[in-house]
Write a protein that holds these residues in place. Structure first.
Motif, PDB file in Angstrom:
ATOM      1  N   TYR A  33      36.426  39.011  34.025  1.00  0.00           N
ATOM      2  CA  TYR A  33      36.593  39.643  35.336  1.00  0.00           C
ATOM      3  C   TYR A  33      35.301  40.320  35.762  1.00  0.00           C
ATOM      4  CZ  TYR A  33      41.259  39.710  33.189  1.00  0.00           C
ATOM      5  OH  TYR A  33      42.415  39.391  32.519  1.00  0.00           O
ATOM      6  N   TYR A  35      34.413  43.583  38.343  1.00  0.00           N
ATOM      7  CA  TYR A  35      34.875  44.677  39.184  1.00  0.00           C
ATOM      8  C   TYR A  35      33.673  45.384  39.788  1.00  0.00           C
ATOM      9  CZ  TYR A  35      39.647  44.455  37.342  1.00  0.00           C
ATOM     10  OH  TYR A  35      40.925  44.067  37.013  1.00  0.00           O
ATOM     11  N   LEU A  45      38.560  44.444  42.283  1.00  0.00           N
ATOM     12  CA  LEU A  45      38.351  43.149  41.665  1.00  0.00           C
ATOM     13  C   LEU A  45      37.589  42.203  42.587  1.00  0.00           C
ATOM     14  CD1 LEU A  45      39.028  41.365  39.184  1.00  0.00           C
ATOM     15  CD2 LEU A  45      41.133  40.713  40.385  1.00  0.00           C
ATOM     16  N   TYR A  48      37.866  36.672  39.133  1.00  0.00           N
ATOM     17  CA  TYR A  48      38.347  36.583  37.765  1.00  0.00           C
ATOM     18  C   TYR A  48      38.461  35.127  37.359  1.00  0.00           C
ATOM     19  CZ  TYR A  48      43.011  35.990  39.907  1.00  0.00           C
ATOM     20  OH  TYR A  48      44.085  35.558  40.656  1.00  0.00           O
ATOM     21  N   GLN A  50      40.412  32.656  34.385  1.00  0.00           N
ATOM     22  CA  GLN A  50      41.424  32.556  33.333  1.00  0.00           C
ATOM     23  C   GLN A  50      40.956  31.669  32.195  1.00  0.00           C
ATOM     24  OE1 GLN A  50      45.236  31.457  35.029  1.00  0.00           O
ATOM     25  NE2 GLN A  50      44.658  32.310  37.009  1.00  0.00           N
ATOM     26  N   LEU A  90      31.030  46.205  36.978  1.00  0.00           N
ATOM     27  CA  LEU A  90      31.583  46.161  35.627  1.00  0.00           C
ATOM     28  C   LEU A  90      32.176  44.789  35.346  1.00  0.00           C
ATOM     29  CD1 LEU A  90      33.328  49.628  35.557  1.00  0.00           C
ATOM     30  CD2 LEU A  90      31.693  48.857  33.844  1.00  0.00           C
ATOM     31  N   LEU A 102      41.880  45.423  28.928  1.00  0.00           N
ATOM     32  CA  LEU A 102      40.597  44.946  29.410  1.00  0.00           C
ATOM     33  C   LEU A 102      39.494  45.612  28.592  1.00  0.00           C
ATOM     34  CD1 LEU A 102      41.017  45.116  33.309  1.00  0.00           C
ATOM     35  CD2 LEU A 102      41.268  43.131  31.813  1.00  0.00           C
ATOM     36  N   PHE A 104      35.608  46.386  28.643  1.00  0.00           N
ATOM     37  CA  PHE A 104      34.548  46.458  29.644  1.00  0.00           C
ATOM     38  C   PHE A 104      33.170  46.430  29.009  1.00  0.00           C
ATOM     39  CE2 PHE A 104      36.639  47.203  33.663  1.00  0.00           C
ATOM     40  CZ  PHE A 104      37.896  47.661  33.296  1.00  0.00           C
ATOM     41  N   GLY A 105      32.220  45.884  29.781  1.00  0.00           N
ATOM     42  CA  GLY A 105      30.818  46.046  29.441  1.00  0.00           C
ATOM     43  C   GLY A 105      30.336  47.411  29.904  1.00  0.00           C
TER      44      GLY A 105
END
Lengths: 113, 112
Positions: A33, A35, A45, A48, A50, A90, A102, A104-105
């Motif tokens: 994803y 953001y 968002l 994204y 899948q 993000l 989720l 996150f980086g």
């Protein structure tokens, strides 16, 4: 160490230029994803994905593009069509298939001069 | 479209007091409700989550409650400490889980 890595951490761009933000994960997650975080607006968002070679628009996709050619990588391009690109971006990943955490980086802060 | 509203936007409490953050969601198909904590300059990290088949979940000083009928869920932090100071985000997603919608965040200040 398993995790999700974003680069660069800080990026400056002139108006009219495209810029690509990198996101790499070694968690073997299917879903990834992007953001955007602005003060007082939470996380919105952008796109994204899948699964490899598939991605969908989020709520604010205009002016952005993505690709998902490899499971580990989900780069985001901020194009010159994005009217207000200065923000904190993000990237995140999740196992996929069912709602879950989720990861996150550390984020990339883009400033348009 | 789907929406998650979060209140308050800012919360200031004295160390040792409790803090409560409330969220409402619009998508009745939502069935997973995580809470993330973001310390200054750091990435958001999951602190607790709840699924729709459960009404309450607790982890030490943190608890979350869910009212599916009213589409409300809340985060409760007891015996707050200065290190609890951060921005907290609620979120909601549904089966398929690919579209997690976040609230606008609550900035919590815990005064020593």
């Amino acid at each position: 160490d398993g995790g999700i890595t974003q680069s660069p951490k800080y990026l400056f761009r002139k108006e009219g230029q495209n810029v690509t933000l990198s996101c790499e994960q070694n968690l073997n997650h299917d879903a990834m994803y992007w953001y955007r975080q602005d003060p007082g607006q939470g996380l919105r968002l952008i796109y994204y994905s899948q699964i490899v070679n598939d991605f969908q628009k989020g709520d604010i996709a205009e002016g952005y593009s993505v690709s998902r050619e490899k499971k580990e990588s989900f780069p985001l391009t901020v194009t010159s069509a994005q009217k207000n690109p200065t923000a904190f971006y993000l990237c995140a990943s999740s196992i996929g298939g069912t709602p879950g955490e989720l990861f996150f980086g550390e984020g990339s802060r883009l400033t348009v001069l | 479209g789907e929406n998650v509203e979060q209140h308050p936007s800012t919360l200031s409490v004295q160390e040792g007091d409790s803090a409560v953050i409330k969220c409402t969601y619009s998508d009745s198909a939502s069935n997973y409700f995580p809470w993330y904590k973001q310390e200054l300059g750091k990435r958001p990290q999951l602190i607790i989550d709840i699924r729709s088949n459960v009404g309450e979940k607790k982890d030490q000083r943190i608890a979350v409650t869910l009212n599916k009928t009213a589409k409300h869920f809340s985060l409760h932090i007891t015996e707050t400490q200065p290190e609890d100071s951060a921005v907290y985000f609620c979120a909601a997603s549904n089966t398929g889980g690919f579209k997690t919608i976040f609230g606008a965040g609550t900035r919590l200040f815990v005064k020593a």
